[in-house]
Design an enzyme around this catalytic site. Structure first.
Site, mmCIF file in Angstrom:
data_model
loop_
_atom_site.group_PDB
_atom_site.id
_atom_site.type_symbol
_atom_site.label_atom_id
_atom_site.label_comp_id
_atom_site.label_asym_id
_atom_site.label_seq_id
_atom_site.Cartn_x
_atom_site.Cartn_y
_atom_site.Cartn_z
ATOM 1 N N ASP A 131 -41.451 6.234 -2.356
ATOM 2 C CA ASP A 131 -42.326 6.667 -3.446
ATOM 3 C C ASP A 131 -41.768 7.873 -4.194
ATOM 4 O O ASP A 131 -42.488 8.547 -4.920
ATOM 5 C CB ASP A 131 -43.723 7.002 -2.904
ATOM 6 N N CYS A 134 -39.338 10.351 -0.478
ATOM 7 C CA CYS A 134 -38.802 9.903 0.806
ATOM 8 C C CYS A 134 -37.896 10.927 1.476
ATOM 9 O O CYS A 134 -37.908 11.047 2.706
ATOM 10 C CB CYS A 134 -38.093 8.561 0.660
ATOM 11 N N HIS A 330 -32.889 6.000 -1.991
ATOM 12 C CA HIS A 330 -33.847 6.016 -0.885
ATOM 13 C C HIS A 330 -33.252 6.626 0.377
ATOM 14 O O HIS A 330 -32.044 6.530 0.623
ATOM 15 C CB HIS A 330 -34.319 4.589 -0.581
#
Length: 336
Positions: A131, A134, A330
């Site tokens: 989101d 992370c 990510h």
């Protein structure tokens, strides 16, 4: 605990997204097809008579169209976020590295080989919700987890080992306790930060309690709009504070703008991704060693590059470290 809601203004174009757009809808016209026909029939000159229809001005149409598009975008974003919340915990349970390998079974060969390479060094990983928070969430969870596990392991190895583990927690706890003053020295409001500061210090303090277990820690850090989100935002402020403390050094690595602009646009707002500059700053502020395995598909032989952030000396790193997995955009947590 009061649910946490973050709201940030979107950049302005012609009209601020948060501005109240007030328009008056044009009144409904009473002219219909029968009136038009009657007007044509009663025109003695045989000229076409234009019906008296009130047409909305272009400004009203543009504003209404903007409002509809904005609502549609917000609804789509809300639906996506809700789906993410329903299907992805803030931080998952342990997952075997074979799970990661399987996820790349039909991907590019370099990613697959990279995942296989990781499985030779690590056994488990935890997925962190993607989101935009992370990195901070993975850092927080990994730090709390390693400190707690060290204390629990030491409890079975005698009083000396237990005292050493408590000192490790105390060192990190001291950094947290003195952080509010450092933030206010860089211009942040003490009143604004106090609630977030309390949550951060509180979660670290809980690691010394006998009632805190890995299961209870996992539960606390997975509450929606709870401790994890409060701490993530506070970690963003600590990151910005470190950038401002050492602004001359860090400004040389910024792609645009000065340190203050970078912090206000790329660090402080929730859901903003982390670059290497932010990762370095947070690790240095907390005095925590962070190792990041980069699974980015760049090495065809599968061997990954590892980046090290923060103090690398055991005595300087508060006795603890966190290992993360980076994939494009990510971060997750890795375990041996």
């Amino acid at each position: 605990m009061t649910p946490l809601i973050f709201s940030f203004d979107m950049p302005n174009d012609d009209t601020s997204v948060n501005a109240n757009i007030t328009t008056e809808r044009a009144p409904e016209s009473s002219t219909d097809s029968s009136n038009v026909i009657t007007a044509l029939e009663n025109n003695d000159d045989g000229k076409v008579v234009q019906p008296n229809v009130n047409v909305p001005s272009s400004g009203v149409v543009d504003a209404e169209s903007h409002r509809i598009k904005r609502e549609q975008t917000e609804n789509q974003l809300n639906a996506i976020n809700e789906e993410i919340r329903q299907n992805n915990a803030l931080t998952s349970e342990f997952l075997p590295l074979t799970h990661l390998i399987q996820s790349y079974a039909e991907s590019s060969e370099s990613f697959l080989k990279g995942a296989e390479y990781l499985s030779l060094k690590y056994r488990w990983y935890r997925r962190v919700r993607g989101d935009g928070n992370c990195y901070y969430r993975a850092f927080l969870y990994g730090l709390c987890e390693v400190l707690l596990s060290r204390r629990l392991e030491a409890a079975t190895n005698g009083e000396e080992a237990l005292q050493k583990s408590r000192k490790d927690i105390d060192r990190v706890h001291l950094v947290a306790k003195t952080s509010l003053e450092k933030c206010t020295q860089q211009g942040y409001s003490k009143f604004t930060l106090e609630m977030f500061y309390d949550e951060f210090v509180g979660i670290l303090s809980s690691l010394l309690k006998d009632t805190t277990t890995p299961a209870s820690l996992h539960s606390i850090l997975n509450h929606e709009n709870g401790v994890s989100d409060y701490c993530c935002w506070y970690l963003r402020v600590l990151t910005a504070t470190q950038l401002k403390i050492d602004r001359e050094r860090f400004s040389a690595f910024l792609e645009y703008g000065d340190v203050d602009t970078f912090c206000s646009e790329e660090v402080e707002p929730m859901h903003k991704d982390v670059g290497m500059v932010q990762a370095i700053a947070l690790a240095e502020f907390m005095g925590v060693k962070v190792d990041v395995e980069y699974l980015d598909g760049r090495n065809p032989d599968g061997k990954l590059v590892v980046h090290h952030f923060g103090p690398q000396d055991q005595n300087e790193s508060n006795g603890c470290g966190v290992t993360l997995l980076y994939r494009p955009g990510h971060y997750d947590i890795l375990y041996r």
